[in-house]
Design a protein around this motif. Structure first.
Motif, PDB file in Angstrom:
ATOM      1  N   ASN A 154       8.833 -32.742 -10.505  1.00  0.00           N
ATOM      2  CA  ASN A 154      10.392 -32.938 -11.073  1.00  0.00           C
ATOM      3  C   ASN A 154      10.090 -34.418 -11.885  1.00  0.00           C
ATOM      4  N   LYS A 155       8.993 -35.056 -11.732  1.00  0.00           N
ATOM      5  CA  LYS A 155       8.912 -36.317 -12.347  1.00  0.00           C
ATOM      6  C   LYS A 155       8.718 -36.246 -13.834  1.00  0.00           C
ATOM      7  N   ALA A 156       9.239 -36.817 -14.845  1.00  0.00           N
ATOM      8  CA  ALA A 156       8.792 -36.484 -16.336  1.00  0.00           C
ATOM      9  C   ALA A 156       7.493 -37.275 -16.449  1.00  0.00           C
ATOM     10  N   ASP A 157       6.495 -36.750 -17.546  1.00  0.00           N
ATOM     11  CA  ASP A 157       5.569 -37.257 -17.990  1.00  0.00           C
ATOM     12  C   ASP A 157       5.447 -38.648 -18.327  1.00  0.00           C
ATOM     13  N   ALA A 158       6.364 -39.156 -18.743  1.00  0.00           N
ATOM     14  CA  ALA A 158       6.556 -40.804 -19.167  1.00  0.00           C
ATOM     15  C   ALA A 158       6.699 -41.504 -17.946  1.00  0.00           C
ATOM     16  N   HIS A 159       7.354 -40.931 -16.943  1.00  0.00           N
ATOM     17  CA  HIS A 159       7.387 -41.613 -15.630  1.00  0.00           C
ATOM     18  C   HIS A 159       5.995 -41.669 -14.970  1.00  0.00           C
ATOM     19  N   ALA A 160       5.563 -40.166 -15.065  1.00  0.00           N
ATOM     20  CA  ALA A 160       4.232 -40.221 -14.207  1.00  0.00           C
ATOM     21  C   ALA A 160       3.207 -41.049 -14.781  1.00  0.00           C
ATOM     22  N   TRP A 161       3.120 -41.093 -16.169  1.00  0.00           N
ATOM     23  CA  TRP A 161       2.163 -42.124 -17.126  1.00  0.00           C
ATOM     24  C   TRP A 161       2.252 -43.562 -16.567  1.00  0.00           C
ATOM     25  N   ARG A 162       3.681 -44.154 -16.422  1.00  0.00           N
ATOM     26  CA  ARG A 162       4.075 -45.373 -16.484  1.00  0.00           C
ATOM     27  C   ARG A 162       3.414 -45.808 -15.135  1.00  0.00           C
ATOM     28  N   ASN A 163       3.680 -44.862 -13.994  1.00  0.00           N
ATOM     29  CA  ASN A 163       3.280 -45.156 -12.499  1.00  0.00           C
ATOM     30  C   ASN A 163       1.922 -44.846 -12.132  1.00  0.00           C
ATOM     31  N   SER A 164       0.947 -44.377 -12.929  1.00  0.00           N
ATOM     32  CA  SER A 164      -0.115 -43.913 -12.536  1.00  0.00           C
ATOM     33  C   SER A 164      -1.415 -44.553 -12.547  1.00  0.00           C
ATOM     34  N   GLY A 165      -1.412 -46.120 -13.277  1.00  0.00           N
ATOM     35  CA  GLY A 165      -2.444 -46.769 -13.316  1.00  0.00           C
ATOM     36  C   GLY A 165      -3.205 -46.496 -14.786  1.00  0.00           C
ATOM     37  N   LEU A 166      -2.783 -45.281 -15.071  1.00  0.00           N
ATOM     38  CA  LEU A 166      -3.800 -44.944 -16.455  1.00  0.00           C
ATOM     39  C   LEU A 166      -3.604 -45.864 -17.700  1.00  0.00           C
ATOM     40  N   PRO A 167      -2.523 -46.458 -17.865  1.00  0.00           N
ATOM     41  CA  PRO A 167      -2.221 -47.458 -19.091  1.00  0.00           C
ATOM     42  C   PRO A 167      -3.344 -48.468 -19.208  1.00  0.00           C
ATOM     43  N   ALA A 168      -3.627 -49.110 -17.810  1.00  0.00           N
ATOM     44  CA  ALA A 168      -4.483 -50.386 -17.713  1.00  0.00           C
ATOM     45  C   ALA A 168      -5.908 -49.521 -18.178  1.00  0.00           C
ATOM     46  N   GLN A 169      -6.338 -48.306 -17.637  1.00  0.00           N
ATOM     47  CA  GLN A 169      -7.896 -47.944 -17.999  1.00  0.00           C
ATOM     48  C   GLN A 169      -7.818 -47.583 -19.407  1.00  0.00           C
ATOM     49  N   CYS A 170      -6.633 -47.053 -20.118  1.00  0.00           N
ATOM     50  CA  CYS A 170      -6.566 -46.852 -21.522  1.00  0.00           C
ATOM     51  C   CYS A 170      -5.991 -47.880 -22.426  1.00  0.00           C
ATOM     52  N   ALA A 171      -6.476 -49.178 -22.052  1.00  0.00           N
ATOM     53  CA  ALA A 171      -5.609 -50.279 -22.792  1.00  0.00           C
ATOM     54  C   ALA A 171      -6.537 -50.385 -24.163  1.00  0.00           C
ATOM     55  N   ASP A 172      -7.773 -50.235 -24.024  1.00  0.00           N
ATOM     56  CA  ASP A 172      -8.619 -50.222 -24.928  1.00  0.00           C
ATOM     57  C   ASP A 172      -8.889 -49.226 -26.164  1.00  0.00           C
ATOM     58  N   ALA A 173      -8.312 -47.956 -26.054  1.00  0.00           N
ATOM     59  CA  ALA A 173      -8.268 -46.820 -26.672  1.00  0.00           C
ATOM     60  C   ALA A 173      -6.927 -46.320 -27.360  1.00  0.00           C
ATOM     61  N   THR A 174      -6.949 -45.779 -28.381  1.00  0.00           N
ATOM     62  CA  THR A 174      -5.726 -45.102 -29.006  1.00  0.00           C
ATOM     63  C   THR A 174      -5.680 -43.910 -28.132  1.00  0.00           C
ATOM     64  N   VAL A 175      -4.504 -43.511 -27.808  1.00  0.00           N
ATOM     65  CA  VAL A 175      -3.862 -42.513 -26.834  1.00  0.00           C
ATOM     66  C   VAL A 175      -2.976 -41.713 -27.388  1.00  0.00           C
ATOM     67  N   LEU A 176      -3.282 -40.407 -27.628  1.00  0.00           N
ATOM     68  CA  LEU A 176      -2.265 -39.502 -28.243  1.00  0.00           C
ATOM     69  C   LEU A 176      -1.569 -38.827 -27.124  1.00  0.00           C
ATOM     70  N   ALA A 177      -0.116 -38.356 -27.317  1.00  0.00           N
ATOM     71  CA  ALA A 177       0.580 -37.655 -26.286  1.00  0.00           C
ATOM     72  C   ALA A 177       1.616 -36.867 -27.125  1.00  0.00           C
ATOM     73  N   ASP A 178       2.095 -35.935 -26.193  1.00  0.00           N
ATOM     74  CA  ASP A 178       3.328 -35.221 -26.661  1.00  0.00           C
ATOM     75  C   ASP A 178       4.693 -36.028 -26.772  1.00  0.00           C
ATOM     76  N   GLY A 179       5.824 -35.262 -27.021  1.00  0.00           N
ATOM     77  CA  GLY A 179       6.973 -35.900 -27.302  1.00  0.00           C
ATOM     78  C   GLY A 179       7.407 -36.376 -26.079  1.00  0.00           C
ATOM     79  N   ALA A 180       7.118 -35.910 -24.819  1.00  0.00           N
ATOM     80  CA  ALA A 180       7.655 -36.192 -23.396  1.00  0.00           C
ATOM     81  C   ALA A 180       7.064 -37.786 -23.281  1.00  0.00           C
ATOM     82  N   TYR A 181       6.353 -38.337 -23.958  1.00  0.00           N
ATOM     83  CA  TYR A 181       5.943 -39.563 -23.531  1.00  0.00           C
ATOM     84  C   TYR A 181       6.678 -40.672 -24.681  1.00  0.00           C
ATOM     85  N   THR A 182       7.798 -40.525 -24.770  1.00  0.00           N
ATOM     86  CA  THR A 182       8.626 -41.400 -25.603  1.00  0.00           C
ATOM     87  C   THR A 182       8.869 -42.783 -24.899  1.00  0.00           C
ATOM     88  N   SER A 183       8.726 -43.807 -25.535  1.00  0.00           N
ATOM     89  CA  SER A 183       8.915 -45.122 -25.131  1.00  0.00           C
ATOM     90  C   SER A 183       7.859 -45.513 -24.255  1.00  0.00           C
TER      91      SER A 183
END
Length: 256
Positions: A154-183
């Motif tokens: 029931n957690k939104a994709d944007a919430h799951a992304w922010r708390n996943s640790g993935l942003p740090a792993q993807c810091a040097d890449a361009t990452v595409l996502a759908d509209g659920a990842y606003t902000s």
């Protein structure tokens, strides 16, 4: 009575979806990670190759421990011990960071996996009790480069992304996502707003964005050939330890 399944081309390809040389790559990873050591109890009754086959068949078919025990001619307790010991050793290897000056395009999305453990999942939009597993793939190779520990569905994709640790792993890449990842800072489609229709150039950009982002959906479809992602009965970190090997086997099937 002895079991039916052995590490032979027919059984490996039928029950795991991997060719023999791909399966050997899986066994090599387990051996390098000290998976052939003692299990903390009685000596193993199966050689390493067959123990790896037990785990791969379990994730591919989602058979019960009792059914796997009959196929391999061992006890249900041994099957459970093998899965718990070797499952985490099949984890996906961390993706190398893009080299300086090299543009890498990755895609992220979440998929809902039905689970039995009420502490892991939640009632979700797929009308099942599920967990949200975030997965990042390389847009060019379609290989999985990272996965995150699942969160309640029931957690939104944007919430799951922010708390996943993935942003740090993807810091040097361009990452595409759908509209659920606003902000989130990711590359998402242009949004229509009341009274402000999209410009033709924005429509074209969105069409290209959808075309490329569809590759992650194709990856999910391939990964979900492994039935463990249709109904995970494992508790605690069981789903996390299932998603990682499934991603690993997906990569082997595409590269070896």
């Amino acid at each position: 009575m002895g079991g039916v399944l052995r590490v032979e081309p027919l059984w490996v390809e039928t029950f795991t979806g991997l060719r023999v040389r791909q399966f050997e790559g899986l066994e090599r990873v387990v051996r390098e990670r000290d998976g052939n050591g003692p299990g903390g109890g009685r000596p193993w009754c199966l050689p390493l190759a067959e123990r790896v086959l037990v785990v791969a068949v379990y994730y591919r078919t989602n058979l019960t421990m009792r059914q796997l025990a009959s196929l391999f001619g061992i006890s249900s307790a041994t099957v459970c011990r093998v899965v718990q010991r070797l499952g985490p050793l099949l984890a996906l290897e961390a993706a190398p960071r893009p080299a300086s000056g090299v543009e890498r395009l990755w895609i992220v999305d979440g998929t809902l996996v039905p689970v039995r453990d009420r502490s892991v999942g939640a009632s979700s939009r797929n009308y099942r009790f599920s967990a949200n597993a975030q997965v990042v793939i390389d847009a060019d190779t379609r290989l999985v480069v990272a996965t995150a520990r699942p969160v309640p569905g029931n957690k939104a994709d944007a919430h799951a992304w922010r708390n996943s640790g993935l942003p740090a792993q993807c810091a040097d890449a361009t990452v595409l996502a759908d509209g659920a990842y606003t902000s989130t800072g990711l590359v998402i489609p242009d949004r229509r707003r009341a009274g402000r229709p999209l410009l033709p150039a924005q429509e074209e950009d969105n069409a290209e964005h959808r075309r490329v982002r569809a590759r992650v959906e194709h990856t999910f479809a391939h990964m979900k050939n492994d039935k463990i992602l249709h109904d995970c009965r494992q508790k605690g970190d069981g789903l996390h330890h299932a998603v990682q090997p499934v991603a690993h086997m997906h990569n082997l099937a595409r590269t070896v």
